[in-house]
Design an enzyme around this catalytic site. Sequence first.
Site, mmCIF file in Angstrom:
data_model
loop_
_atom_site.group_PDB
_atom_site.id
_atom_site.type_symbol
_atom_site.label_atom_id
_atom_site.label_comp_id
_atom_site.label_asym_id
_atom_site.label_seq_id
_atom_site.Cartn_x
_atom_site.Cartn_y
_atom_site.Cartn_z
ATOM 1 N N ALA A 48 42.473 41.921 39.877
ATOM 2 C CA ALA A 48 42.416 40.865 38.861
ATOM 3 C C ALA A 48 42.805 41.403 37.489
ATOM 4 O O ALA A 48 43.520 40.736 36.723
ATOM 5 C CB ALA A 48 41.018 40.261 38.815
ATOM 6 N N TYR A 49 42.353 42.600 37.177
ATOM 7 C CA TYR A 49 42.678 43.212 35.889
ATOM 8 C C TYR A 49 44.171 43.515 35.789
ATOM 9 O O TYR A 49 44.821 43.188 34.785
ATOM 10 C CB TYR A 49 41.860 44.496 35.730
ATOM 11 C CG TYR A 49 42.147 45.279 34.477
ATOM 12 C CD1 TYR A 49 41.785 44.796 33.225
ATOM 13 C CD2 TYR A 49 42.775 46.529 34.545
ATOM 14 C CE1 TYR A 49 42.047 45.521 32.077
ATOM 15 C CE2 TYR A 49 43.031 47.259 33.397
ATOM 16 C CZ TYR A 49 42.659 46.752 32.167
ATOM 17 O OH TYR A 49 42.926 47.472 31.029
ATOM 18 N N ALA A 50 44.733 44.110 36.840
ATOM 19 C CA ALA A 50 46.162 44.434 36.820
ATOM 20 C C ALA A 50 46.997 43.160 36.732
ATOM 21 O O ALA A 50 48.041 43.139 36.064
ATOM 22 C CB ALA A 50 46.538 45.235 38.061
#
Length: 245
Positions: free
Chosen positions: A153-155
């Site tokens: 999700a962060y990437a």
Amino acid sequence: MTEISTRVAIVTGGSGGIGRAVAERLASDGLAVVVHYSGNQAKAQATVEAITAAGGRASAFGGDVADPEAMAALFQHATDTFGGVDVIAHTAGIMPLAPIAEMDLDTFDRIQRTNVRGTFIISQLAARQVRSGGAVITFSTSVTRLQMPTYGAYAASKGAVEAMTLILARELRGRDITVNTVAPGPTATPLFFEGKSEQVVNHIASLNPMERLGTPADIAEVTAFLAGPGRWVNGQVLYTNGGAA
């Protein structure tokens, strides 16, 4: 009020970690710095005090990066206090981690709201207000290339940051404003160490040829280059990770 010739930087997320190092580094180059914070006013004020103690000029201002009215007020504060805006260093972001199969959608939405919507709002205001000769610097992550588990999700949010940044560079044609993204690798900040054992930290540090973690000062040095002498670097993602990928 400062002299009109003074260059002015807004550093979002400037209360700690990479953001504080960037704020102090830009101030050491003579820029007046607005230190933005989200929730920790005391840490932001400590950054301001460190800058002023070293002979620089700084002011703290709070607000949610995903709130357009709050960020418009941030830019107005920079103009009212120091005379304008020349450099944006948008370090603010969040990094909850979980495997894609296990992450709840509320957390996913919160990541995208802060990292994607927040970057869009800051970029939009920067496009409208940064003066000629200025620089807009957003922050991504080397995880977009390293494909590390639990960072999905962060990437994804940072992939969106890169796309927006590179397009903005082309949209500002003729304005003499550079727009770039810094993509740090693992960096020794409290956010990075949170929830990681010493064994995990040592393994991650060993992955690059320098065999260490990055430091906030390493990232701040690259940011200062883009904010100052790096005028022929535009529309790029600078992977700042010691050669990890």
